[in-house]
Design an enzyme around this catalytic site. Structure first.
Site, mmCIF file in Angstrom:
data_model
loop_
_atom_site.group_PDB
_atom_site.id
_atom_site.type_symbol
_atom_site.label_atom_id
_atom_site.label_comp_id
_atom_site.label_asym_id
_atom_site.label_seq_id
_atom_site.Cartn_x
_atom_site.Cartn_y
_atom_site.Cartn_z
ATOM 1 N N SER A 284 41.166 93.273 62.419
ATOM 2 C CA SER A 284 41.856 94.419 63.022
ATOM 3 C C SER A 284 42.173 95.431 61.944
ATOM 4 C CB SER A 284 43.159 93.977 63.689
ATOM 5 O OG SER A 284 43.926 95.107 64.091
ATOM 6 N N TYR B 215 50.952 89.596 62.574
ATOM 7 C CA TYR B 215 49.610 89.954 63.017
ATOM 8 C C TYR B 215 48.831 90.604 61.884
ATOM 9 C CZ TYR B 215 45.922 92.052 65.892
ATOM 10 O OH TYR B 215 44.708 92.418 66.425
#
Length: 259
Positions: free
Chosen positions: A142, A155
């Site tokens: 990501s 995350y």
């Protein structure tokens, strides 16, 4: 048919980016093993692959559990006899809060899926690739691993960890003809990014419109990314057209991240 007769294992293949990659791989000629916890979602993807004339088997798997991943590898070997592509797509968004408000359990759960799950899948399926002296591993990272997003430390840390894992693993398996790469998507259109936007609005105390604008203002293309664009990158990296590409982190972010 860039992936004609290739066998691809896709984790998190029941929905979202994983499902879109599965369909793109089916169109490119690959035979698929779909892994995730939700059998219902996997079966729906399998039916969609079948409608395209492709082949897919469903293997319910919790990638954070070593025994489940070992069973996945055994099932793939028994059904296909080989594996050419592993797409580590299973992931969890984790909590959205300042770091000092995040519980150790929530932190560890994020890493259990995003990092441990990738490690376990690579560990279980690499022996098949090594034995055939070929293979390709793609980890779905990501842009958040490289660009701060408020309240998303677990995350972000877990996704950047995949870059270090892939680059080191690329050195380890390169002599066996195996390539390892990362795709780092930007904000992808769909319900998941809408959830992220809602959470950002909540923790920052701003409107939904303001939170959504933050995802677009730094994009040279001025838009979100589509799952199909991420899938196209995954097809390319798995194909012979990318035969000399390994250890790379490919951004598909509409230009939000360029490093």
């Amino acid at each position: 048919m860039l992936l004609q007769e290739k066998v691809a294992v896709i984790t998190g293949g029941g929905r979202g980016i994983g499902r879109t990659i599965a369909l793109a791989y089916a169109r490119a000629g690959a035979r698929l093993a779909l892994a995730a916890r939700s059998v219902t979602a996997l079966e729906e993807t399998r039916r969609m692959v079948s409608d395209l004339g492709g082949e897919a088997v469903v293997i319910p798997t919790d990638v954070s559990q070593a025994t489940a991943v070992a069973a996945l590898a055994q099932a793939v070997q028994e059904h296909f006899g080989r594996v050419d592509i592993l797409v580590n797509n299973s992931g969890t968004a984790g909590p959205t809060a300042p770091l000092w408000e995040i519980t150790p359990d929530a932190w560890e759960e994020t890493f259990a899926v995003n990092v441990r799950g990738t490690f376990l899948c690579c560990r279980a399926l690499l022996p098949l690739m090594i034995a055939q002296a070929s293979g390709c591993i793609i980890c779905i990272g990501s842009m958040t691993g490289k660009r701060p997003l408020f309240g998303r430390t677990p995350y972000a840390a877990s996704k950047l960890a995949l870059v270090g894992l892939a680059r080191t693993l690329a050195w380890e398996v390169g002599p066996y003809g195996i390539r390892v790469n990362v795709i780092s998507p930007g904000p992808v259109e769909g319900e998941r990014i809408e959830q992220v936007i809602r959470k950002q609005a909540e923790v920052k105390g701003i409107s939904l419109e303001e939170a959504r604008a933050t995802f677009l203002r730094d994009a040279p293309l001025g838009r979100l990314v589509t799952a199909e664009e991420v899938a196209a990158a995954a097809v390319f990296l798995a194909s012979e057209q990318a035969a000399s590409i390994t250890g790379e982190d490919l951004n598909v972010s509409a230009g939000i991240v360029m490093y």
